[in-house]
Design a protein around this motif. Structure first.
Motif, PDB file in Angstrom:
ATOM      1  N   TYR A 191       0.764  -1.080   0.220  1.00 45.08           N
ATOM      2  CA  TYR A 191      -0.033  -0.123   0.081  1.00 45.08           C
ATOM      3  C   TYR A 191       0.865   1.257  -0.002  1.00 45.08           C
ATOM      4  N   CYS A 192       0.352   2.197  -0.666  1.00 45.96           N
ATOM      5  CA  CYS A 192       1.036   3.549  -0.847  1.00 45.96           C
ATOM      6  C   CYS A 192       0.083   4.324   0.227  1.00 45.96           C
ATOM      7  N   ALA A 193       0.821   5.309   1.006  1.00 43.35           N
ATOM      8  CA  ALA A 193       0.098   6.232   1.802  1.00 43.35           C
ATOM      9  C   ALA A 193       0.930   7.598   1.847  1.00 43.35           C
ATOM     10  N   ALA A 194      -0.003   8.560   2.045  1.00 45.50           N
ATOM     11  CA  ALA A 194       0.720   9.968   2.444  1.00 45.50           C
ATOM     12  C   ALA A 194       0.126  10.635   3.487  1.00 45.50           C
ATOM     13  N   GLY A 195       0.994  11.631   4.045  1.00 47.50           N
ATOM     14  CA  GLY A 195       0.371  11.986   5.194  1.00 47.50           C
ATOM     15  C   GLY A 195       0.949  13.784   5.228  1.00 47.50           C
ATOM     16  N   VAL A 196       0.567  14.221   6.195  1.00 48.90           N
ATOM     17  CA  VAL A 196       0.688  15.502   6.583  1.00 48.90           C
ATOM     18  C   VAL A 196       1.825  15.554   8.003  1.00 48.90           C
ATOM     19  N   GLY A 197       3.057  15.320   7.887  1.00 49.07           N
ATOM     20  CA  GLY A 197       3.925  15.223   8.937  1.00 49.07           C
ATOM     21  C   GLY A 197       3.960  14.002   9.690  1.00 49.07           C
ATOM     22  N   TYR A 198       5.173  13.349   9.313  1.00 44.43           N
ATOM     23  CA  TYR A 198       5.298  11.949  10.116  1.00 44.43           C
ATOM     24  C   TYR A 198       5.329  11.996  11.513  1.00 44.43           C
ATOM     25  N   PRO A 199       4.435  11.031  12.128  1.00 47.59           N
ATOM     26  CA  PRO A 199       3.945   9.716  11.589  1.00 47.59           C
ATOM     27  C   PRO A 199       2.545   9.566  11.085  1.00 47.59           C
ATOM     28  N   ASP A 200       2.069  10.704  10.676  1.00 51.44           N
ATOM     29  CA  ASP A 200       0.892  10.684  10.190  1.00 51.44           C
ATOM     30  C   ASP A 200       0.753  10.228   8.460  1.00 51.44           C
ATOM     31  N   PHE A 201      -0.026   9.438   8.389  1.00 46.25           N
ATOM     32  CA  PHE A 201      -0.223   8.687   6.965  1.00 46.25           C
ATOM     33  C   PHE A 201      -1.857   8.450   6.999  1.00 46.25           C
ATOM     34  N   ARG A 202      -2.614   9.784   6.600  1.00 43.40           N
ATOM     35  CA  ARG A 202      -4.042   9.585   6.586  1.00 43.40           C
ATOM     36  C   ARG A 202      -4.615   9.468   5.182  1.00 43.40           C
ATOM     37  N   TYR A 203      -3.731   9.369   4.213  1.00 43.15           N
ATOM     38  CA  TYR A 203      -4.362   9.047   2.909  1.00 43.15           C
ATOM     39  C   TYR A 203      -3.741   7.583   2.344  1.00 43.15           C
ATOM     40  N   TRP A 204      -4.482   6.582   1.897  1.00 39.17           N
ATOM     41  CA  TRP A 204      -4.087   5.394   1.386  1.00 39.17           C
ATOM     42  C   TRP A 204      -4.541   5.137   0.056  1.00 39.17           C
ATOM     43  N   GLY A 205      -3.751   4.178  -0.494  1.00 39.33           N
ATOM     44  CA  GLY A 205      -4.355   3.503  -1.738  1.00 39.33           C
ATOM     45  C   GLY A 205      -4.964   2.255  -1.638  1.00 39.33           C
ATOM     46  N   GLN A 206      -5.431   1.781  -2.797  1.00 42.81           N
ATOM     47  CA  GLN A 206      -6.217   0.101  -2.651  1.00 42.81           C
ATOM     48  C   GLN A 206      -4.993  -0.863  -2.524  1.00 42.81           C
ATOM     49  N   GLY A 207      -4.006  -0.666  -2.715  1.00 43.27           N
ATOM     50  CA  GLY A 207      -2.849  -1.573  -2.662  1.00 43.27           C
ATOM     51  C   GLY A 207      -2.619  -2.454  -4.181  1.00 43.27           C
ATOM     52  N   THR A 208      -1.454  -2.934  -4.068  1.00 48.08           N
ATOM     53  CA  THR A 208      -1.174  -3.904  -5.290  1.00 48.08           C
ATOM     54  C   THR A 208      -0.479  -5.031  -4.838  1.00 48.08           C
ATOM     55  N   GLN A 209      -0.951  -6.229  -5.333  1.00 47.59           N
ATOM     56  CA  GLN A 209      -0.342  -7.354  -4.701  1.00 47.59           C
ATOM     57  C   GLN A 209       1.121  -7.815  -5.253  1.00 47.59           C
ATOM     58  N   VAL A 210       2.254  -8.183  -4.435  1.00 47.00           N
ATOM     59  CA  VAL A 210       3.218  -8.637  -5.016  1.00 47.00           C
ATOM     60  C   VAL A 210       3.497 -10.088  -4.438  1.00 47.00           C
ATOM     61  N   THR A 211       3.749 -11.141  -5.448  1.00 50.45           N
ATOM     62  CA  THR A 211       4.062 -12.434  -4.913  1.00 50.45           C
ATOM     63  C   THR A 211       5.251 -12.752  -5.384  1.00 50.45           C
ATOM     64  N   VAL A 212       6.013 -13.308  -4.638  1.00 49.87           N
ATOM     65  CA  VAL A 212       7.391 -13.673  -4.792  1.00 49.87           C
ATOM     66  C   VAL A 212       7.515 -15.262  -4.637  1.00 49.87           C
ATOM     67  N   SER A 213       7.847 -16.000  -5.595  1.00 51.62           N
ATOM     68  CA  SER A 213       7.988 -17.481  -5.459  1.00 51.62           C
ATOM     69  C   SER A 213       9.425 -17.970  -5.463  1.00 51.62           C
ATOM     70  N   SER A 214       9.554 -18.858  -4.557  1.00 51.63           N
ATOM     71  CA  SER A 214      10.970 -19.521  -4.519  1.00 51.63           C
ATOM     72  C   SER A 214      11.251 -20.637  -5.313  1.00 51.63           C
TER      73      SER A 214
END
Length: 118
Positions: free
Chosen positions: A95-118
């Motif tokens: 997920y990506c997030a954005a904020g107004v002054g760390y540690p604030d992250f008030r805005y969030w994206g919907q997410g993108t899946q990452v799958t790593v196979s061994s």
């Protein structure tokens, strides 16, 4: 309000690389910091990295230090996460997030899946 849209996720073999993008729109001028988080099934959400838009200083979780790089293109209102030397334990929804002054992250994206196979 700020809208965030992630892209770039997918499936890759261990040792491979992926580059995630996060396009921001709306009141982007109000945000000071961008971050990437991840959550695997059954686990708590983890902060992967975050960056300050003004000076591009970045911070990383120990688990990704030396393998992942966060960057921010203020002209494009886009944040990136370059992920190298991927491991199976990196498999998660990112997920990506954005904020107004760390540690604030008030805005969030919907997410993108990452799958790593061994």
């Amino acid at each position: 309000q700020v809208q965030l849209v992630e892209s770039g996720g997918g499936s890759v073999q261990a040792g491979g690389s992926l580059r995630l993008s996060c396009a921001a729109s709306g009141d982007t001028y109000s945000t000071t910091n961008m971050g990437w988080f991840r959550q695997a099934p059954g686990k708590e959400r983890e902060r992967v990295a975050h960056i300050y838009k003004s000076n591009h200083v970045a911070y990383y979780a120990d688990s990704v230090k030396g393998r992942f790089t966060i960057s921010q293109d203020n002209a494009k209102n886009t944040a990136y996460l370059q992920m190298n030397s991927l491991k199976s334990e990196d498999t998660a929804m990112y997920y990506c997030a954005a904020g107004v002054g760390y540690p604030d992250f008030r805005y969030w994206g919907q997410g993108t899946q990452v799958t790593v196979s061994s």
